[in-house]
Design an enzyme around this catalytic site. Structure first.
Site, PDB file in Angstrom:
ATOM      1  N   VAL A 180      29.369  56.899 -30.072  1.00 13.06           N
ATOM      2  CA  VAL A 180      29.967  56.187 -31.190  1.00 13.06           C
ATOM      3  C   VAL A 180      31.364  56.733 -31.440  1.00 13.06           C
ATOM      4  O   VAL A 180      31.628  57.934 -31.283  1.00 13.06           O
ATOM      5  CB  VAL A 180      29.093  56.342 -32.454  1.00 13.06           C
ATOM      6  N   PHE A 184      29.428  56.154 -23.891  1.00 12.59           N
ATOM      7  CA  PHE A 184      28.409  57.185 -24.060  1.00 12.59           C
ATOM      8  C   PHE A 184      28.201  57.583 -25.514  1.00 12.59           C
ATOM      9  O   PHE A 184      27.451  58.507 -25.799  1.00 12.59           O
ATOM     10  CB  PHE A 184      28.758  58.439 -23.232  1.00 12.59           C
ATOM     11  N   GLY A 239      31.475  53.397 -27.545  1.00 12.60           N
ATOM     12  CA  GLY A 239      31.970  53.437 -26.180  1.00 12.60           C
ATOM     13  C   GLY A 239      30.841  53.580 -25.193  1.00 12.60           C
ATOM     14  O   GLY A 239      29.678  53.339 -25.520  1.00 12.60           O
ATOM     15  N   ASP A 247      34.423  48.422 -16.142  1.00  9.50           N
ATOM     16  CA  ASP A 247      33.958  47.813 -17.393  1.00  9.50           C
ATOM     17  C   ASP A 247      35.135  47.206 -18.153  1.00  9.50           C
ATOM     18  O   ASP A 247      35.316  47.466 -19.350  1.00  9.50           O
ATOM     19  CB  ASP A 247      33.235  48.858 -18.260  1.00  9.50           C
TER      20      ASP A 247
END
Length: 809
Positions: free
Chosen positions: A514, A512, A510, A635
């Site tokens: 895993v 920031f 993601g 995003d």
């Protein structure tokens, strides 16, 4: 299909054919305000002039325009071999003119008004408004039969019977005439014996018509490809058909561009320049003319026109008849100006629920300024301010590092920051960011969303205001403030749940950290995102900020199309978030990877793909319009759209998200963030962030669902060079060739899916417009995708596969 009899002997004559017209608002269109006379004196183009005290006829021959009976107003006209006719306003009189423009009145009756007018080679037919019976001149007509609409062509006429939806044809020499034209009329009638039709259009030795589902069907002679209609039979692909001697043309529903086929048009069905949109078309013997949407001028082209389209000097022609009665489906934009206060132009009922391709012009106005002007000014300002600010930025960074003052202000994480060229944000970049798009696409984007039809909401008419609020990243302070809404876990609990974060449990990454699959002591399956603590200090601070954002946002967001936050853990340097486990993973993997299991086959249906796109759009709409304050995700991409056990799509990963003001406002954050291929060019180039930046990302996802290609992919044609999906797909959609680029794993859409897929394609095209102001809102997109899914629905309204039954929400 049996071979047709010989075409009528009159086939050598020069003749005009006009698209069929109907009494109901069917897919075939309305009676034309444009007529073509293909006579011995050369082609003559006539139209009813707009914005004049009288709706009189103007004609052009040999590039010279002249008025016809300027004191008389007309509602509709139609042309034949060497004459044309017009119905006077009110419908109580019919006047015809010969090749030297000498008038002759054929009909006058104050008791019965004429509705619809069609002219073939010699025959003239119209419907009586009150009875729907057909009346023909220069030939007999069927008695006591009520028609939806009629069409006259070369030696015979046809109509659709109102009560049965069946086609009835007759010879121009009479119903019972025993001649070649009669036999051909009988043959043509038999060709449609098994079809229920909305309309019929007669050509030389063939005809075309729309069936009840809106599919275009052609029958008759095919010696010159007259029946080779692209996407023949698929529902709601075309409207307004015009047939010549041995060719046909039609306006596409999805973008109002014209497609032609038959003699002179076989090579790729080439027609007119890309980016030209039409209100209506009429055909002569070997050429066709259309009324453009941009300024209501007339363009003609075709083999008999020299195959080079050019504008005819007529002035602005009415896009529809000016009538006094109430409009069932709303009034056409600028109707009062176009009709000079004498009646209104009614919007077509079959187009009210479609996306408008262009804005109707304001007559007499200057050409609109380039839509890139605002971008150019912004880039100039960006370059000037950026140059001046560069030195200050360096000083500020040195100061922050020296004093540590900036450590308390966590920077916005930029996961895939492209290099920004301050002088030309639209230029291609070596790192694979999207190259610039053509000026044609830029023009289309600038015009695509302003046209609204009066009296209807329209697919892009609904607007909802978001709740105002200050723009900025949601900060958590201490994560304990979220304990009431999110469960707090110990690090040891999550370590045990993931088998010490083993590689076997790793399922993704993601903004920031895993993501791992885990199982809590109570049996719940969860996804656990663990921040990466091994990075350097700066990166850690950015990831910590992303952690705070996700925790803050998801603690207050609750929607069935957003991934649900279960809890969190914050112990020392360890920062972890716990979500509901999405059993079917990321949409990206199903579209672009081959190792996600057999369940990916479920996505190989257009209905399922449209449902997933609608789910995601509803989640983003909630962020923009119903979260308080609104949220911009920043995003949106296919890897951030996850699928649960029931294949319901949910938007995930809020590490880059920002609080936002009203959706139509903008904001300039510290620096752009997002993913190459999905990032909004306006945001990437000018650092201007709006809710429309999420719209761009969703547009790219829609293109992925349609084509099966990645946002940035390597094209074999370009020797492996990275290609932007936007630059690959948008030109094809604009030129009406969407079907050529669809994902082959799904295949061509079925009859009930074609319109839905084109609607999604057209929506995606506008979502990825270069400028945010030209993109639709999320509410608009949801409305369109709801419409698309409805078009795909089966009788039970569910999507089923094996033991799985998914009901659309």
């Amino acid at each position: 299909m049996t071979s047709p009899p010989l075409a009528p002997a009159i086939i050598s004559f020069t003749i005009l054919f006009l698209a069929a017209v109907t009494s109901v608002e069917s897919l075939s269109g309305t009676t034309s305000t444009l007529a073509v006379i293909s006579g011995p004196s050369g082609p003559t183009i006539c139209g009813i002039l707009a914005s004049q005290p009288t709706h009189h006829v103007v004609c052009s021959r040999n590039n010279s325009a002249f008025n016809i009976s300027p004191e008389i107003s007309f509602t509709r006209i139609s042309g034949g071999r060497d004459f044309f006719c017009g119905v006077r306003s009110g419908g109580h009189a019919l006047i015809c003119w010969n090749s030297t423009f000498v008038p002759k009145r054929l009909y006058y009756n104050e008791s019965f008004a004429l509705d619809n007018l069609v002219v073939g080679d010699y025959q003239i037919c119209s419907l009586i408004d009150s009875t729907r019976n057909v009346m023909c001149w220069r030939g007999e007509s069927p008695e006591r039969t009520q028609f939806r609409g009629v069409s006259s062509g070369l030696g015979f006429s046809c109509g659709v019977v109102n009560s049965t939806n069946r086609v009835l044809c007759w010879s121009t020499n009479g119903i019972n005439s025993i001649d070649n034209s009669y036999r051909f009329a009988e043959y043509m009638q038999n060709e449609y014996a098994n079809f229920s039709m909305l309309s019929i259009v007669v050509g030389g030795s063939f005809s075309c018509g729309f069936n009840l589902s809106g599919g275009l069907i052609c029958r008759g002679n095919n010696g010159n490809g007259e029946l080779d209609v692209p996407l023949s039979g698929l529902s709601n692909v075309y409207r307004d058909v015009a047939l010549g001697r041995d060719f046909g043309c039609a306006i596409r529903n999805v973008n109002s561009m014209v497609v032609c086929w038959g003699r002179g048009f076989r090579e790729g069905y080439r027609n007119v320049s890309d980016g030209v949109f039409f209100e209506s078309i009429v055909a002569g013997e070997d050429f066709v003319c259309g009324l453009t949407s941009s300024n209501f001028s007339v363009i003609c082209w075709g083999p008999g026109w020299g195959n080079v389209e050019n504008e005819v000097s007529l002035g602005n022609i009415l896009p529809g008849s000016c009538v006094e009665e109430e409009c069932e489906c709303g009034v056409y934009p600028q109707s009062e100006t176009l009709c000079s206060g004498n009646g209104n132009i009614c919007s077509r009922c079959d187009l009210v629920e479609r996306i408008p391709p262009v804005s109707p012009p304001t007559l007499g106005d200057d050409a609109p300024s380039s839509p890139s002007k605002e971008i150019s000014k912004g880039l100039l300002a960006f370059a000037i301010v950026g140059s001046a600010g560069a030195l200050l930025s360096v000083c500020a960074i040195i100061y922050c590092l020296w004093t540590g003052a900036c450590f308390g202000h966590k920077k916005i994480h930029n996961s895939v920051q492209p290099t920004i060229n301050g002088t030309n944000s639209n230029a291609p970049n070596s790192n694979g960011s999207p190259p610039s798009r053509s000026s044609t696409i830029r023009r289309q984007g600038s015009r695509g969303w302003s046209r609204q039809r009066s009296g209807t909401g329209g697919l892009f008419g609904r607007q909802r205001s978001g709740t105002s609020g200050l723009f900025g990243r949601q900060r958590s302070g201490t994560s304990g403030k979220y304990a009431e809404r999110a469960e707090e876990f110990s690090f040891s609990d999550l370590l045990a749940a993931t088998n010490s974060f083993s590689l076997e449990n790793k399922i993704g990454a993601g903004s920031f950290g895993v993501v791992y699959k885990g199982k809590l002591p109570d049996g719940r399956e969860v996804a656990i995102k663990r921040g990466d603590t091994s990075t350097i200090l700066k990166k850690f601070q950015e990831k910590e900020s992303a952690f705070d954002s996700e925790l803050a946002f998801l603690s207050r967001l609750h929607h069935k199309h957003l991934v649900r936050l279960v809890g969190y853990c914050e112990e020392g340097d360890e920062k972890l978030l716990v979500y509901d486990y999405m059993k079917n993973g990321a949409l990206h993997d199903h579209l672009h990877k081959n190792n996600v299991g057999n369940n990916s086959a479920l996505l190989n249906s257009w209905k399922m793909r449209i449902k997933i796109s609608l789910d995601a759009a509803r989640g983003i709409e909630y962020l923009h319009n119903y979260a308080v304050p609104p949220i911009i995700h920043r995003d949106i991409k296919s890897s951030n759209i996850l699928l649960d056990a029931n294949w319901t799509a949910r938007v995930s990963d809020f590490g880059l998200s920002l609080n936002g003001p009203e959706p139509d406002h903008d904001y300039r954050p510290t620096k752009a963030a997002g993913t190459v291929g999905y990032i909004d060019p306006e945001y990437y180039g000018l650092n201007v962030l709006t809710a429309k930046s999420d719209v761009y990302g969703l547009g790219v996802v829609l293109l992925e669902l349609l084509t099966g290609k990645r946002a940035i992919f390597k094209s074999d044609k370009d020797e492996g060079e990275p290609t932007s999906l936007v630059d690959f797909a948008v030109p094809a959609i604009m030129s009406g060739e969407l079907m050529k680029i669809l994902d082959s794993r799904v295949g061509l859409p079925q009859l009930n899916e074609a319109e839905a897929v084109e609607l999604v394609g057209y929506t995606a095209m506008h979502c990825v417009s270069l400028e945010g102001k030209d993109r639709p809102t999320m509410t608009d997109i949801v409305s369109n995708l709801e419409r698309a899914l409805f078009l795909c629905e089966d009788s039970h309204g569910s999507i089923s596969s094996g033991s799985i039954s998914i009901v659309s929400e």
